[in-house]
Design a protein around this motif. Structure first.
Motif, mmCIF file in Angstrom:
data_model
loop_
_atom_site.group_PDB
_atom_site.id
_atom_site.type_symbol
_atom_site.label_atom_id
_atom_site.label_comp_id
_atom_site.label_asym_id
_atom_site.label_seq_id
_atom_site.Cartn_x
_atom_site.Cartn_y
_atom_site.Cartn_z
ATOM 1 N N SER A 1 0.832 -1.201 0.000
ATOM 2 C CA SER A 1 0.000 0.000 0.000
ATOM 3 C C SER A 1 0.863 1.245 0.000
ATOM 4 C CB SER A 1 -0.918 0.033 1.216
ATOM 5 O OG SER A 1 -1.652 1.242 1.215
ATOM 6 N N LEU A 2 0.374 2.266 -0.683
ATOM 7 C CA LEU A 2 1.062 3.559 -0.713
ATOM 8 C C LEU A 2 0.675 4.421 0.490
ATOM 9 C CD1 LEU A 2 0.686 4.138 -4.560
ATOM 10 C CD2 LEU A 2 2.846 3.771 -3.345
ATOM 11 N N TYR A 3 -0.090 3.834 1.409
ATOM 12 C CA TYR A 3 -0.448 4.518 2.657
ATOM 13 C C TYR A 3 0.127 3.749 3.838
ATOM 14 C CZ TYR A 3 -3.979 7.587 0.549
ATOM 15 O OH TYR A 3 -4.620 8.556 -0.181
ATOM 16 N N PRO A 4 0.375 4.452 4.968
ATOM 17 C CA PRO A 4 0.753 3.727 6.180
ATOM 18 C C PRO A 4 -0.416 2.867 6.657
ATOM 19 C CG PRO A 4 0.689 6.119 6.589
ATOM 20 C CD PRO A 4 0.295 5.913 5.173
ATOM 21 N N GLU A 5 -0.106 1.826 7.396
ATOM 22 C CA GLU A 5 -1.149 0.915 7.853
ATOM 23 C C GLU A 5 -2.004 1.553 8.957
ATOM 24 O OE1 GLU A 5 -1.102 -3.599 9.429
ATOM 25 O OE2 GLU A 5 0.570 -3.021 8.122
ATOM 26 N N ASP A 6 -1.380 2.290 9.861
ATOM 27 C CA ASP A 6 -2.097 2.893 10.983
ATOM 28 C C ASP A 6 -3.147 3.894 10.481
ATOM 29 O OD1 ASP A 6 -2.255 3.630 13.946
ATOM 30 O OD2 ASP A 6 -1.890 5.571 12.988
ATOM 31 N N PRO A 7 -4.418 3.731 10.900
ATOM 32 C CA PRO A 7 -5.487 4.598 10.377
ATOM 33 C C PRO A 7 -5.260 6.093 10.633
ATOM 34 C CG PRO A 7 -6.449 2.712 11.516
ATOM 35 C CD PRO A 7 -4.964 2.678 11.782
ATOM 36 N N PHE A 8 -4.679 6.440 11.785
ATOM 37 C CA PHE A 8 -4.449 7.856 12.067
ATOM 38 C C PHE A 8 -3.375 8.429 11.132
ATOM 39 C CE2 PHE A 8 -2.737 11.531 14.355
ATOM 40 C CZ PHE A 8 -3.908 12.205 14.670
#
Lengths: 223, 223
Positions: free
Chosen positions: B82-89
């Protein structure tokens, strides 16, 4: 993230973007505080936590998060269930119609702030055309994607609150029988308890003050 | 979704929003076609699949998806990693800075289309202030959030491509030594193979034509 995060939503009475996380907080039964600020005279600490000086901001365990959709999606992601469909393609379609809703909020502002009849008519015409487009994509309802209330509904509810106010205050008909699916959808959304509760009791009064401050055609039509 | 979806990206040469899914397609090695259209004279089928008549549109197995971020996030979600971090915040913070990048693209347009020196200076000043804000949030790099290239990088790369062109073409200095972290970040992004490959060979020429069409201060400064 600690297991018991605290949430504070920095808000402004009539802001349609603030209503998004507020509706999600209410729909998902997330305990939270609200702090209303005056965007005309924001407190000194506000620029620090909101680099574009916009609301909403969500303060999570003392750490600030800005922008309505990232906040709303975060709240959705950390709680059971989802306001989006599971299928990635359908989810992306919902997000695309949310962007369409953002454009419509821009058109609402164009209508509310129009300086002359020509601008006013243009914005009203664009909104009418957008409502026709929505009519074509809506199904059997009661919500955008059927029986489940979702994030698209969260985003359009504040828009329909504005169109209802404009009809009541200055008689401009936007959501009419000509788009029956949109009309039924708007009515459903505006009865939803979380939507009703998402704005302060002063909303209508504050909206009138907002129109007067804009000083356009809409304000001249106020009683 | 079938296991072998086909992807076609509807594009316009200099559009910064088109570059987002294009970079994701390249970064994630997703096979795809591209069809360039002329947004000045869009084909008749275009309104049907893009209700706001904007690019990009991604056609997935014949079904159209509009809006750059929903498309880019969809492509990210259906592929490994994923191009996003895993942590939702943290993920939400990245999305918030993407919205900040959208605002900066708006300021770029204000600069490119400014009709007089006053407007031009105002847009340049706003962009400079936004770059200062970014300088404060950047870390050790090389990318927005450290070693991993992510969605925030995808969004800012097209902006820095514009600022580099403006510097080269009309000598306006935006990304300078005064914001060294931003300057290093921009340089890294503009060397990234997927970023380099995300626009057609005619990009610079098309950008000059775009500035001339806008007919503002920037076009008067062209050689």
């Amino acid at each position: 993230m600690s297991s018991n995060p605290t949430f504070k939503l920095i808000s402004f009475s009539i802001c349609p973007y603030v209503q998004r996380p507020r509706i999600v907080l209410l729909e998902k039964h997330i305990e939270h505080e609200i702090e209303y600020i005056d965007l005309q005279h924001p407190p000194v600490w506000f620029h620090e936590i909101s680099p574009l000086e916009k609301v909403p901001v969500l303060v999570v365990n003392g750490e600030a998060l800005f922008e309505s959709m990232p906040i709303s999606e975060y709240l959705d992601e950390i709680t059971p269930g989802s306001l989006y469909p599971e299928d990635p393609f359908r989810k992306a379609q919902h997000r695309a119609w949310i962007e369409f809703g953002n454009d419509m909020l821009g058109q609402h502002f164009a209508l509310a702030s129009a300086k002359d009849e020509k601008e006013f008519k243009k914005a009203r015409g664009t909104l009418a055309e957008r409502l026709d487009t929505l009519e074509d994509v809506l199904g059997a309802g009661p919500y955008f994607a059927g029986k489940a209330f979702g994030m698209v509904d969260v985003v359009y509810a504040p828009l329909f609150r504005f169109t209802r106010e404009l009809q009541r205050l200055i008689g401009v008909e936007l959501v009419t029988d000509e788009t029956p699916k949109v009309a039924a959808w708007a009515a459903q959304l505006l009865e939803r308890p979380a939507v009703v509760a998402a704005v302060p009791a002063s909303f209508s009064e504050d909206y009138v003050a907002f129109l007067r401050r804009l000083g356009g055609v809409a304000s001249q039509r106020l009683a």
